[in-house]
Motif scaffolding. Sequence first.
Motif, PDB file in Angstrom:
ATOM      1  N   LEU A  23      -9.527   5.789  -1.807  1.00  9.49           N
ATOM      2  CA  LEU A  23      -8.510   5.269  -2.886  1.00  9.49           C
ATOM      3  C   LEU A  23      -8.325   6.246  -3.623  1.00  9.49           C
ATOM      4  O   LEU A  23      -7.163   6.328  -3.938  1.00  9.49           O
ATOM      5  CB  LEU A  23      -9.339   4.187  -3.747  1.00  9.49           C
ATOM      6  N   HIS A  30      -2.477   3.768  -4.908  1.00  9.02           N
ATOM      7  CA  HIS A  30      -3.563   2.971  -5.017  1.00  9.02           C
ATOM      8  C   HIS A  30      -3.899   2.743  -6.682  1.00  9.02           C
ATOM      9  O   HIS A  30      -5.013   2.486  -6.888  1.00  9.02           O
ATOM     10  CB  HIS A  30      -4.764   3.772  -4.487  1.00  9.02           C
ATOM     11  N   THR A  79      -4.500  -2.663   0.180  1.00  6.25           N
ATOM     12  CA  THR A  79      -3.642  -0.899   0.499  1.00  6.25           C
ATOM     13  C   THR A  79      -2.733  -1.407   1.566  1.00  6.25           C
ATOM     14  O   THR A  79      -2.858  -2.240   2.267  1.00  6.25           O
ATOM     15  CB  THR A  79      -4.650  -0.037   0.376  1.00  6.25           C
TER      16      THR A  79
END
Length: 288
Positions: A23, A30, A79
């Motif tokens: 991340l 993100h 994502t």
Amino acid sequence: MTSDGWQLTEDIDDFLARAGDFLRSRPALHNTPLTDLEKLRLGAPGTQGDQAAAFGRLESAGEVHAVFYLTRRGRLGLTRLSAHRTNRLAARLAALGHRPAHVIADRATATAFAEAWQRHTGATAAPFWRTHLYRLGTLTPPRPGPAGRGRPAGPDDREQVVRWCREFCVDVGEQASVDLIDAGAWADSRFGDRHFTFWESPDGAPVSMAAGTSLVGGMIRIDPVYTPAQLRGRGYAGAVTAAAGRAALAAGATEVVLFTDPANPTSNALYQRLGFVQVDDFAGYRFS
């Protein structure tokens, strides 16, 4: 290892220990998962009763390639995923009995998931959010700028901040946020954890505001930016956004991002003049 590569858990600490580096590797793209997951981890106001139903990471050879999180209120964040992997995730969630109320992701992934979810469940998907994502390159404050100065909002500014956040939500059609503010549930609203900056005129009157999220993964997102209707067209939005950008950099951010409405060419042009560069498009879909 599962056949589709997804590793699922309900333990956010374990999930972040394994997926945190992924991340943080792309904090601009993100930014929403980073802020959402941090609020869930901290049990921030507005997240009680909204613990995750599932966290998932797509992993192979010890490397994380994608993640999702699904809260008990039905917020699904993703994502970037290929269409094939998105379809397999939709099938997996449907088989497990999960029922997201909506999905938010980059536009290609969100659209692919919405189509896959319709195929696997028969649910109707309706778009409710579309936006451009910008990240700050070199901050370029407006020259010449309006008279006045930027300053952080303090406790004595609370009433002004709450009133302007309500007006902002009315302007952009965020009725759920208006309802929370009107009910006095400020901490439960999406603004409760923000750090606000005012642009004030030479006589000390606030004329515009911008806010930033808390620093997480080296990233701060500016949201919202608001100028009352009667004060627009005087350069205040650009000045306060630049001031909020400076505050974010001073707080240690290596990535400063914001979302914009694609239908508003004026604001998109403004942010580009300030040094923001478009990164991607994002979208959201609601499910019946």
